[in-house]
Scaffold this motif. Structure first.
Motif, PDB file in Angstrom:
ATOM      1  N   GLN B  45     -55.019  26.703 -27.258  1.00  0.00           N
ATOM      2  CA  GLN B  45     -54.084  25.671 -27.733  1.00  0.00           C
ATOM      3  C   GLN B  45     -54.827  24.640 -28.588  1.00  0.00           C
ATOM      4  O   GLN B  45     -54.349  24.227 -29.637  1.00  0.00           O
ATOM      5  CB  GLN B  45     -53.395  24.999 -26.532  1.00  0.00           C
ATOM      6  CG  GLN B  45     -52.318  25.890 -25.908  1.00  0.00           C
ATOM      7  CD  GLN B  45     -51.862  25.409 -24.536  1.00  0.00           C
ATOM      8  OE1 GLN B  45     -52.620  24.755 -23.817  1.00  0.00           O
ATOM      9  NE2 GLN B  45     -50.641  25.753 -24.165  1.00  0.00           N
ATOM     10  N   ARG B  48     -55.673  26.250 -31.836  1.00  0.00           N
ATOM     11  CA  ARG B  48     -54.484  26.348 -32.680  1.00  0.00           C
ATOM     12  C   ARG B  48     -54.192  25.022 -33.363  1.00  0.00           C
ATOM     13  O   ARG B  48     -53.878  24.969 -34.560  1.00  0.00           O
ATOM     14  CB  ARG B  48     -53.285  26.783 -31.837  1.00  0.00           C
ATOM     15  CG  ARG B  48     -51.992  26.897 -32.634  1.00  0.00           C
ATOM     16  CD  ARG B  48     -50.842  27.386 -31.752  1.00  0.00           C
ATOM     17  NE  ARG B  48     -50.621  26.481 -30.627  1.00  0.00           N
ATOM     18  CZ  ARG B  48     -49.877  26.776 -29.571  1.00  0.00           C
ATOM     19  NH1 ARG B  48     -49.295  27.962 -29.479  1.00  0.00           N
ATOM     20  NH2 ARG B  48     -49.718  25.919 -28.591  1.00  0.00           N
ATOM     21  N   ASN B  52     -54.374  24.557 -37.400  1.00  0.00           N
ATOM     22  CA  ASN B  52     -53.192  24.078 -38.080  1.00  0.00           C
ATOM     23  C   ASN B  52     -53.539  22.891 -38.986  1.00  0.00           C
ATOM     24  O   ASN B  52     -53.151  22.844 -40.150  1.00  0.00           O
ATOM     25  CB  ASN B  52     -52.181  23.661 -37.010  1.00  0.00           C
ATOM     26  CG  ASN B  52     -50.783  23.606 -37.538  1.00  0.00           C
ATOM     27  OD1 ASN B  52     -50.483  24.273 -38.517  1.00  0.00           O
ATOM     28  ND2 ASN B  52     -49.938  22.820 -36.899  1.00  0.00           N
ATOM     29  N   THR B 132     -50.113  29.756 -36.793  1.00  0.00           N
ATOM     30  CA  THR B 132     -49.532  29.179 -35.582  1.00  0.00           C
ATOM     31  C   THR B 132     -48.659  30.213 -34.867  1.00  0.00           C
ATOM     32  O   THR B 132     -48.768  30.389 -33.652  1.00  0.00           O
ATOM     33  CB  THR B 132     -48.679  27.943 -35.936  1.00  0.00           C
ATOM     34  OG1 THR B 132     -49.532  27.008 -36.618  1.00  0.00           O
ATOM     35  CG2 THR B 132     -48.113  27.286 -34.707  1.00  0.00           C
ATOM     36  N   ILE B 136     -49.068  31.548 -31.162  1.00  0.00           N
ATOM     37  CA  ILE B 136     -47.977  31.360 -30.187  1.00  0.00           C
ATOM     38  C   ILE B 136     -47.698  32.683 -29.474  1.00  0.00           C
ATOM     39  O   ILE B 136     -47.537  32.739 -28.251  1.00  0.00           O
ATOM     40  CB  ILE B 136     -46.696  30.830 -30.883  1.00  0.00           C
ATOM     41  CG1 ILE B 136     -46.863  29.344 -31.234  1.00  0.00           C
ATOM     42  CG2 ILE B 136     -45.459  31.021 -29.993  1.00  0.00           C
ATOM     43  CD1 ILE B 136     -45.695  28.741 -32.000  1.00  0.00           C
ATOM     44  N   GLU B 173     -47.450  24.374 -23.198  1.00  0.00           N
ATOM     45  CA  GLU B 173     -47.456  25.217 -24.396  1.00  0.00           C
ATOM     46  C   GLU B 173     -46.386  24.736 -25.380  1.00  0.00           C
ATOM     47  O   GLU B 173     -46.613  24.665 -26.585  1.00  0.00           O
ATOM     48  CB  GLU B 173     -47.231  26.683 -23.998  1.00  0.00           C
ATOM     49  CG  GLU B 173     -46.853  27.632 -25.116  1.00  0.00           C
ATOM     50  CD  GLU B 173     -47.899  27.738 -26.217  1.00  0.00           C
ATOM     51  OE1 GLU B 173     -48.988  27.168 -26.058  1.00  0.00           O
ATOM     52  OE2 GLU B 173     -47.615  28.375 -27.252  1.00  0.00           O
ATOM     53  N   LEU B 174     -45.223  24.373 -24.853  1.00  0.00           N
ATOM     54  CA  LEU B 174     -44.168  23.867 -25.722  1.00  0.00           C
ATOM     55  C   LEU B 174     -44.580  22.531 -26.327  1.00  0.00           C
ATOM     56  O   LEU B 174     -44.266  22.240 -27.486  1.00  0.00           O
ATOM     57  CB  LEU B 174     -42.854  23.745 -24.940  1.00  0.00           C
ATOM     58  CG  LEU B 174     -42.269  25.096 -24.485  1.00  0.00           C
ATOM     59  CD1 LEU B 174     -41.211  24.893 -23.416  1.00  0.00           C
ATOM     60  CD2 LEU B 174     -41.687  25.847 -25.679  1.00  0.00           C
ATOM     61  N   GLN B 177     -46.698  23.376 -29.186  1.00  0.00           N
ATOM     62  CA  GLN B 177     -45.892  23.824 -30.327  1.00  0.00           C
ATOM     63  C   GLN B 177     -45.219  22.640 -31.011  1.00  0.00           C
ATOM     64  O   GLN B 177     -45.096  22.591 -32.230  1.00  0.00           O
ATOM     65  CB  GLN B 177     -44.853  24.845 -29.875  1.00  0.00           C
ATOM     66  CG  GLN B 177     -45.467  26.164 -29.422  1.00  0.00           C
ATOM     67  CD  GLN B 177     -44.426  27.182 -28.981  1.00  0.00           C
ATOM     68  OE1 GLN B 177     -43.294  27.153 -29.446  1.00  0.00           O
ATOM     69  NE2 GLN B 177     -44.804  28.087 -28.094  1.00  0.00           N
ATOM     70  N   GLU B 178     -44.804  21.683 -30.178  1.00  0.00           N
ATOM     71  CA  GLU B 178     -44.186  20.476 -30.738  1.00  0.00           C
ATOM     72  C   GLU B 178     -45.203  19.724 -31.601  1.00  0.00           C
ATOM     73  O   GLU B 178     -44.886  19.264 -32.703  1.00  0.00           O
ATOM     74  CB  GLU B 178     -43.670  19.573 -29.609  1.00  0.00           C
ATOM     75  CG  GLU B 178     -42.907  18.366 -30.130  1.00  0.00           C
ATOM     76  CD  GLU B 178     -42.660  17.305 -29.057  1.00  0.00           C
ATOM     77  OE1 GLU B 178     -43.113  17.485 -27.909  1.00  0.00           O
ATOM     78  OE2 GLU B 178     -42.038  16.288 -29.394  1.00  0.00           O
ATOM     79  N   LEU B 202     -37.626  22.309 -28.735  1.00  0.00           N
ATOM     80  CA  LEU B 202     -38.917  22.302 -28.029  1.00  0.00           C
ATOM     81  C   LEU B 202     -38.958  21.200 -26.979  1.00  0.00           C
ATOM     82  O   LEU B 202     -39.497  21.391 -25.880  1.00  0.00           O
ATOM     83  CB  LEU B 202     -40.066  22.123 -29.035  1.00  0.00           C
ATOM     84  CG  LEU B 202     -40.367  23.333 -29.920  1.00  0.00           C
ATOM     85  CD1 LEU B 202     -41.372  22.975 -31.007  1.00  0.00           C
ATOM     86  CD2 LEU B 202     -40.884  24.499 -29.080  1.00  0.00           C
TER      87      LEU B 202
END
Lengths: 432, 432
Positions: B45, B48, B52, B132, B136, B173-174, B177-178, B202
């Motif tokens: 994470q 990532r 990004n 990403t 994911i 994890e969400l 992603q947010e 999300l």
């Protein structure tokens, strides 16, 4: 090719299939035990019937037949014990067998009492009612092993076979109890209200079991059941039920009818035994087929994966010889190259979908077991807390279901939820 | 005393307990793997997030930090792979691992792609969005292993720990992603309607995951969560969410806010990591305690059974010496005598009740997993059949649930039932 050389991804894909095979082999062994238990149960049912007849009358001429039935049951018991020895509970590789082994221990505990019971029957030191009750408990313990086998089976087809067999055996066992109750009633010339209630309870539960059986039965087994239902012994046995229902202290029967009752119900139960044998064969056949299928799949799966791995290795070879080409031309330096990655993913997705479909099917079949368990537990609760008899408890559940427009299982579930909530109450209070 | 000498009943009682221990030892190994996977997921994470950032800007100064994060993740990946080697999927004694092994193969397949992905990120051959999305999927595959571990665990306490950890990781994890979505949005100065929809999706799913986490969390973990919620980085991160929501093509922001967004959300996620570590420790501790308890019980159980067996043997001795006493005086010639039989039965009943209580508790906890699976599958169905995006599918489910006054899971279940019925339709037609 040695498997260690396979990439980890492919190795775990193979391991997943092999785990499935191991699970099925293990299940096949349990099913072989189940088939033996089913035969033992039949022998014990016959022995119970004759014991009952022997104790209800002074007829000494029944003794040789009774001895022969006891000997048959004892032989089959020995076969079950041998099969249990072979299960080697002391060996490794038996996690998740806790419930099955506990049920087996329970059944063995009851079987240990058999020789003593037989002696007391022959010396007429026990009443027909007590002997029957003891044998009902014993057979109940053996049926519980089959229930647990069905409830822990991981293959939907085999689970279906086990659920079918269990429900049929349960129905046949209730038919045996009905026969025994009838013998007692006819011997005294009439059925008192309590006996009549129990009789209708046994008939109702039989219908319930056989209707669940029909829901899961193969076309062949269902056809055999239709033949049984239309047989003259079944129709005549049903007519005798009507006669039994019309009796009371002021309207007695010729006790000789008891022998006819016994005869007809025995014929009916013997026909059931034919279907039961068929179900045992279906079960064993289903295990064999499942194992053959998975062995075949495992074999072809292994070849596919080895091919994938060979392609992977040769792709690596190419890369070794092209160190001078630009980074952009060469495939990614790692993992499987595009095509291989896609084939692997396809296989994986196919496997996941298959497993999900199996899970869904399994859940549907296990539902039938779950519902039976709920009703059983709700009955136990009512018997324990309200002092109801089994048939009273069942009648209460049925009546409540009718009044509230719910299914029997739903009433059982609500009752158990209430009981759990009531148990948790003091705990919750304690926390404050 | 050698166990073979124990009567079969007692031997199976012991075998049941030993099977429980074996199952728990096996589960403890899976949980150790889960803890390692949880750490790997955290590292991925972080990687990532920086990837990004690296791809969204031309900032070359981020490269060393990115390399260091990649190296950490690669080390943790190696630890997971070593743990997997130790699971020895080729060895025997691994039935019922089909689903877990399939999930592991899936996760490994994605991990195989990592080095190639890292190269493409550094050479800027992939967009931030695609990188990403790939990560994911990879993290999703690892979470699925944890889900499967939770779904196949047989101990209610450990299942509870796994369900707690899984839901927390899912929420985190969400959150990750947010954070990534926010970086993209702030970089372009505003969020378009599709991004806004995804952002609120999300956030909503995060809340759902954390609320399930809270339902099963220990008091200590729940307290840590309360601290996080009240933390200034969380409160400020929430304020930035509001700001993001108010943007559109005509109302742009200073792209510099993106760095603050990244910073605050990173702090928030780092706080989550603290809780996650705590949950890992709770899980491992729970496994240790469970095994210690069962080992202790197994030991005392064995002693009780051996005592029972000794009593049984001495009762037999007495019988040997009293061959001349009348049959009526002597105990039954078989099985355990009255007292022994009663002690055995008590133990058996206690064991059965304990197993039933465990089953009930297990069912309640697994319900949370089952519900998540239903919603996931219903979403997949809507995405596949209606071409919805994930957030559209979720929005449809939520809206339908509100309209019909049903729970989200109920709508999902009905939708899946309909789909199954529709699939079966042609088959049913075919049979006629």
């Amino acid at each position: 090719m040695h498997e260690r050389k396979l990439p980890a991804t492919l190795r775990f894909m193979l391991a997943a299939r092999r785990s499935e095979l191991l699970g099925l082999e293990d299940l096949a062994q349990t099913c072989a035990l189940v088939a033996r238990i089913s035969q033992l149960v039949h022998a014990l049912q016959k022995e119970r019937g004759y014991s009952n007849l022997f104790l209800s009358s002074a007829a000494a001429h029944l003794r040789p037949q009774l001895d022969s039935l006891s000997a048959t049951a004892a032989d089959l018991e020995q076969e079950v014990r041998t099969a249990l020895e072979q299960m080697d509970p002391n060996g490794l590789g038996a996690p998740d067998k806790t419930r099955l082994f506990t049920r087996i221990a329970h059944a063995l505990h009851h079987l240990d009492e058999l020789p003593g019971l037989r002696r007391r029957i022959r010396e007429r030191l026990i009443s027909a009612q007590d002997a029957t009750a003891t044998l009902i408990r014993l057979i109940g313990g053996l049926l519980a092993v089959i229930f647990e086998a069905a409830d822990s089976a991981v293959d939907p087809d085999i689970t279906r076979c086990l659920v079918t067999l269990f429900n049929f055996m349960q129905g046949k066992e209730l038919a045996g109890q009905e026969r025994a109750l009838g013998v007692t009633g006819f011997a005294s010339g009439y059925f008192d209200p309590q006996q009549l209630e129990r009789l209708s309870h046994l008939q109702e539960c039989q219908e319930r079991s056989f209707s669940t059986f029909c829901r899961f039965a193969s076309p062949a087994a269902a056809a055999q059941w239709q033949v049984l239902c239309a047989s003259s012994s079944n129709l005549q046995a049903c007519r005798l039920r009507e006669i039994a229902r019309s009796t009371h202290a002021g309207a007695r029967l010729d006790p000789q009818l008891g022998e006819l009752w016994f005869e007809l119900h025995t014929q009916r139960i013997d026909l059931m035994q034919g279907i039961e044998s068929h179900l045992e064969q279906e079960l064993l056949h289903c295990c064999q087929q499942g194992m053959q299928r998975i062995r075949r799949e495992l074999h072809s799966h292994r070849r596919v994966l080895e091919n994938l791995s060979d392609m992977h290795n040769s792709a690596e070879q190419i890369r070794l010889f092209s160190v001078h080409s630009s980074g952009l031309d060469s495939p990614p330096e790692d993992g499987l190259s595009g095509n291989l990655a896609r084939s692997t993913l396809d296989l994986l997705q196919h496997q996941s979908q298959r497993l999900q479909a199996m899970q869904d099917e399994l859940r549907t079949t296990r539902q039938a077991l779950e519902e039976r368990k709920l009703v059983e537990r709700a009955k136990q609760l009512l018997m324990r807390q309200q002092g109801h008899s089994e048939s009273e408890a069942y009648a209460w559940l049925r009546q409540t279901a009718m009044n509230q427009g719910l299914r029997l299982e739903e009433v059982a579930q609500r009752l158990l939820n209430l009981a759990t909530a009531a148990e948790l109450q003091p705990l919750a209070g304690h926390r404050h």
